[in-house]
Motif scaffolding. Structure first.
Motif, mmCIF file in Angstrom:
data_model
loop_
_atom_site.group_PDB
_atom_site.id
_atom_site.type_symbol
_atom_site.label_atom_id
_atom_site.label_comp_id
_atom_site.label_asym_id
_atom_site.label_seq_id
_atom_site.Cartn_x
_atom_site.Cartn_y
_atom_site.Cartn_z
ATOM 1 N N LEU A 1 5.247 -3.268 6.977
ATOM 2 C CA LEU A 1 5.584 -4.829 5.981
ATOM 3 C C LEU A 1 4.595 -4.724 5.050
ATOM 4 N N ALA A 2 4.822 -4.212 3.596
ATOM 5 C CA ALA A 2 4.053 -4.947 2.442
ATOM 6 C C ALA A 2 3.226 -5.563 2.054
ATOM 7 N N GLY A 3 1.796 -5.072 2.248
ATOM 8 C CA GLY A 3 0.798 -7.134 1.815
ATOM 9 C C GLY A 3 1.185 -7.693 3.049
ATOM 10 N N SER A 4 0.734 -7.350 4.575
ATOM 11 C CA SER A 4 0.736 -7.755 5.834
ATOM 12 C C SER A 4 -0.304 -7.951 5.936
ATOM 13 N N ALA B 1 -0.912 -26.876 -8.680
ATOM 14 C CA ALA B 1 -1.060 -26.522 -8.804
ATOM 15 C C ALA B 1 -1.665 -25.009 -8.368
ATOM 16 N N HIS B 2 -2.182 -23.498 -7.731
ATOM 17 C CA HIS B 2 -3.221 -23.148 -7.454
ATOM 18 C C HIS B 2 -3.318 -21.738 -8.339
ATOM 19 N N VAL B 3 -4.728 -22.495 -8.335
ATOM 20 C CA VAL B 3 -5.953 -20.972 -9.272
ATOM 21 C C VAL B 3 -5.479 -20.174 -9.077
ATOM 22 N N ASP B 4 -5.819 -19.228 -7.895
ATOM 23 C CA ASP B 4 -6.331 -17.809 -7.690
ATOM 24 C C ASP B 4 -4.872 -17.286 -7.366
ATOM 25 N N HIS B 5 -5.525 -15.878 -6.915
ATOM 26 C CA HIS B 5 -3.988 -14.623 -6.798
ATOM 27 C C HIS B 5 -4.941 -13.613 -6.219
ATOM 28 N N LEU B 6 -4.514 -12.913 -6.412
ATOM 29 C CA LEU B 6 -4.642 -11.769 -5.100
ATOM 30 C C LEU B 6 -5.853 -10.502 -5.966
ATOM 31 N N GLY B 7 -5.678 -10.559 -6.750
ATOM 32 C CA GLY B 7 -7.121 -9.560 -7.575
ATOM 33 C C GLY B 7 -6.515 -8.353 -7.880
ATOM 34 N N PHE B 8 -7.247 -7.349 -7.336
ATOM 35 C CA PHE B 8 -6.786 -5.945 -7.025
ATOM 36 C C PHE B 8 -6.877 -5.152 -6.010
ATOM 37 N N SER C 1 -4.339 -1.285 -8.477
ATOM 38 C CA SER C 1 -4.591 -1.836 -9.389
ATOM 39 C C SER C 1 -4.223 -3.228 -9.436
ATOM 40 N N LEU C 2 -4.908 -3.568 -10.988
ATOM 41 C CA LEU C 2 -5.095 -5.762 -11.119
ATOM 42 C C LEU C 2 -3.816 -5.686 -10.860
ATOM 43 N N MET C 3 -3.538 -7.304 -10.018
ATOM 44 C CA MET C 3 -2.578 -8.284 -9.876
ATOM 45 C C MET C 3 -2.435 -9.684 -10.976
ATOM 46 N N PRO C 4 -2.075 -9.341 -11.978
ATOM 47 C CA PRO C 4 -2.243 -10.409 -13.370
ATOM 48 C C PRO C 4 -2.172 -11.604 -12.150
ATOM 49 N N GLY C 5 -0.615 -12.460 -12.021
ATOM 50 C CA GLY C 5 -0.459 -13.125 -11.293
ATOM 51 C C GLY C 5 0.020 -14.316 -12.748
ATOM 52 N N ALA C 6 0.704 -13.377 -13.648
ATOM 53 C CA ALA C 6 1.433 -14.408 -14.653
ATOM 54 C C ALA C 6 1.969 -15.868 -14.352
ATOM 55 N N ASP C 7 3.177 -15.163 -13.450
ATOM 56 C CA ASP C 7 4.075 -16.175 -12.701
ATOM 57 C C ASP C 7 3.579 -17.206 -11.309
ATOM 58 N N ASP C 8 2.890 -15.988 -10.595
ATOM 59 C CA ASP C 8 2.247 -16.557 -9.094
ATOM 60 C C ASP C 8 0.779 -16.891 -9.303
ATOM 61 N N ALA D 1 10.859 -12.064 -9.023
ATOM 62 C CA ALA D 1 11.026 -10.558 -8.623
ATOM 63 C C ALA D 1 9.535 -9.484 -9.160
ATOM 64 N N TYR D 2 8.747 -10.093 -9.712
ATOM 65 C CA TYR D 2 7.842 -9.442 -9.673
ATOM 66 C C TYR D 2 5.889 -10.168 -9.264
ATOM 67 N N TYR D 3 6.465 -11.369 -8.210
ATOM 68 C CA TYR D 3 4.952 -11.889 -8.417
ATOM 69 C C TYR D 3 5.215 -10.606 -7.132
ATOM 70 N N HIS D 4 3.093 -10.617 -7.479
ATOM 71 C CA HIS D 4 2.672 -10.241 -6.228
ATOM 72 C C HIS D 4 3.008 -8.483 -6.196
ATOM 73 N N THR D 5 2.934 -8.009 -7.263
ATOM 74 C CA THR D 5 2.715 -6.456 -8.038
ATOM 75 C C THR D 5 1.953 -6.560 -8.871
#
Length: 408
Positions: free
Chosen positions: A99-102, A188-195, A201-208, A343-347
Motif C-alpha cells: 500500500l503506497a504511503g503506508s 483546518a490543519h496547516v501542515d502537509h507532507l513536505g517531500f 518530489s514536493l507535495m504542495p498540499g494545495a487542496d490538502d 484526486a490529487y491529494y498526497h501527490t
C-alpha cells in the motif's frame, strides 16, 4: 504466519453488540510461540469484514478503538507476543502490491521493532500455501496460524527527527450571558507532507489542506470585521501536525483553552479546493446525535439562497475533528463534494492549478451560513426539535474503503 495478527479478547456482547466474532474471543497467537521470530501478517481481517474493525475490541495492543485493522496495532500485538519483526502483506481482497504511503501511527512506533510491507507475490514465492491458509481463516472465522519453515533476516535503518511546532488559535468571545461559555471550533490543519521520501518530489498540499486553511482565514476575517455578533464563543483553530497523526488537535483536546465539556461542535474543514462545485460532504452526519447539525447546515444554506447540497456521510477519523469526537464533542469533517473527486491529494500534483475558486466559495459560503446560526444560538429555526446537547458525540468509525485508508 499469524493470519491477520489479531487478538480480540473475550467480550461482553452487551458492550460490543455488533462484533461479528464469537464472544469467547479470536486470538491468532493462541497456542503458538513467536518469540524472537518474524510474524507474517495479512492486512485487514477475516473475510475482509469491516464490522470486525468497527465493532470488536482489540485488547492490550490497542491504543484507541477501533484498532484491529491498523498496521500499528498489528505490529504492537506481535511485539506483545515477543516477535522480533513483522512482515505485512495485502490480504486477498486486495491486489498484492504494498500500500503506497503506508506507515505506523506515532503511538505504535518502537525503535527496536522492525516492520515491513512486502509485495505479496514475493512472499507467495517462498510460501505457496499462503492463500490456502488465508482462505481457511476467511471461511471458518477461526485462527489458522502456521509455522512457515522459512528463515529470514530483517534489517531496517530509520531515523526519527523531532521538531517543535505550534497550533494557531484565535477567538471571538461570545456576548450572551447564557451562551458565551459554549464554544464552536472552526478548524483546518496547516501542515502537509513536505517531500516524498522515495522520490524527492514536493507535495504542495494545495487542496490538502491549504484550501481548508484559506476558508478558515476568510471566516476569521468576516468575524474580525464584526459581520456576526456572536452569542457563543467562536474559536478559530489552525491545527498543526495533522498528517503524522492529528498531533496538534490531540494536544489541544488534552490541554484545551476552553472547556471541552462546553465545546458544542468542532468543524474540520479539510480538502475544499476540488470537487464538482455543488456542495459539501459532512462526515459524521449519519449519526443520530449529529443530525441536528446537518439540518442546520442544510437549512441555513437554503435560507441564504445558496442552492448547494449537503451530503451526509459516515463518521471517519481522517482529520482534526477526530480527537474532539473521541473526547465526546460533536466533531465533523467538511469537504467539498464528492470526496472521491479529490484526486490529487498526497501527490505532487496537488497544486493550486487543481483548486478552483468555485469550490472554495461553496465551502466558505456554506460554513458562513452555518456559523451565523450556531454563533447566534438560532439553530432552533432549522431543527424540528433541537436534539443537541453538550458532550453527546458518538466515537467515529473509520471507513476503510475511504481513499485515505493508508495505515489499515
Amino acid at each position: 504466519f499469524v493470519g491477520y495478527g489479531i487478538t480480540v479478547p473475550s467480550f461482553d456482547t452487551a458492550q460490543y453488540p455488533q462484533c461479528p466474532l464469537d464472544a469467547g474471543g479470536f486470538d491468532e497467537y493462541a497456542g503458538i510461540d513467536v518469540a524472537d521470530k518474524i510474524a507474517l501478517v495479512l492486512r485487514h481481517g477475516p473475510g475482509d469484514d469491516q464490522a470486525i474493525y468497527d465493532h470488536c475490541p482489540g485488547g492490550a495492543a490497542c491504543v484507541a478503538e477501533p484498532c484491529v485493522w491498523e498496521f500499528g496495532y498489528k505490529v504492537a500485538n506481535a511485539r506483545l507476543h515477543g516477535a522480533s519483526a513483522v512482515i505485512l502483506v495485502q490480504n486477498y481482497a486486495n491486489t498484492g502490491e504494498p500500500l503506497a504511503g503506508s506507515g505506523l501511527d506515532l503511538p505504535y512506533r518502537h525503535a527496536d521493532q522492525a516492520a515491513l510491507f512486502l509485495d505479496r507475490s514475493v512472499v507467495e514465492a517462498a510460501i505457496p500455501n499462503l492463500q490456502t491458509w488465508a482462505d481457511a481463516i476467511d471461511a471458518s472465522t477461526a485462527p489458522n496460524s502456521q509455522a512457515t519453515g522459512i528463515s529470514a533476516a530483517v534489517s531496517v535503518s530509520a531515523e526519527e527527527q523531532s521538531r517543535e511546532t505550534e497550533n494557531l488559535l484565535a477567538a471571538v468571545e461570545g456576548s450572551d450571558p447564557e451562551l458565551r461559555d459554549e464554544v464552536i471550533v472552526i478548524g483546518a490543519h496547516v501542515d502537509h507532507l513536505g517531500f516524498d521520501v522515495d522520490t524527492g518530489s514536493l507535495m504542495p498540499g494545495a487542496d490538502d489542506n491549504a484550501s481548508g486553511t484559506a476558508v478558515v482565514m476568510e471566516l476569521a476575517r468576516a468575524m474580525a470585521h464584526g459581520e456576526i455578533e456572536p452569542a457563543r464563543t467562536v474559536l478559530i483553530a489552525s491545527g498543526n501536525a495533522e498528517e503524522p497523526g492529528h498531533i496538534g488537535s490531540r494536544f489541544y483536546v488534552e490541554d484545551p483553552v476552553y472547556s471541552m465539556s462546553q465545546t458544542l461542535v468542532a468543524f474540520s474543514i479539510d480538502m475544499v479546493g476540488a470537487g464538482d462545485e455543488t456542495g459539501v460532504d459532512m462526515f459524521g452526519a449519519t449519526q443520530v446525535s449529529y443530525r441536528w447539525l446537518f439540518d442546520v447546515m442544510e437549512g441555513a444554506s437554503a435560507a441564504d439562497g445558496l442552492g448547494y447540497t449537503v451530503a451526509a456521510r459516515d463518521a471517519v477519523d481522517l482529520s482534526d475533528h477526530a480527537f474532539f469526537a473521541h473526547n465526546g464533542t460533536l466533531g465533523v469533517l467538511i469537504s467539498t463534494s464528492p470526496f472521491e473527486g479529490h484526486a490529487y491529494y498526497h501527490t505532487p500534483d496537488d497544486t493550486a492549478a487543481n483548486v478552483t475558486a468555485a469550490n472554495l466559495e461553496v465551502a466558505a459560503s456554506m460554513m458562513w451560513s452555518t456559523l451565523k446560526v450556531l454563533a447566534t444560538g438560532s439553530e432552533d429555526n432549522f431543527t424540528a426539535s433541537r436534539a443537541r446537547s453538550l458532550g453527546t458525540a458518538i466515537k467515529p468509525r473509520f471507513d476503510a474503503r475511504h481513499p485515505r485508508a493508508r495505515n489499515r
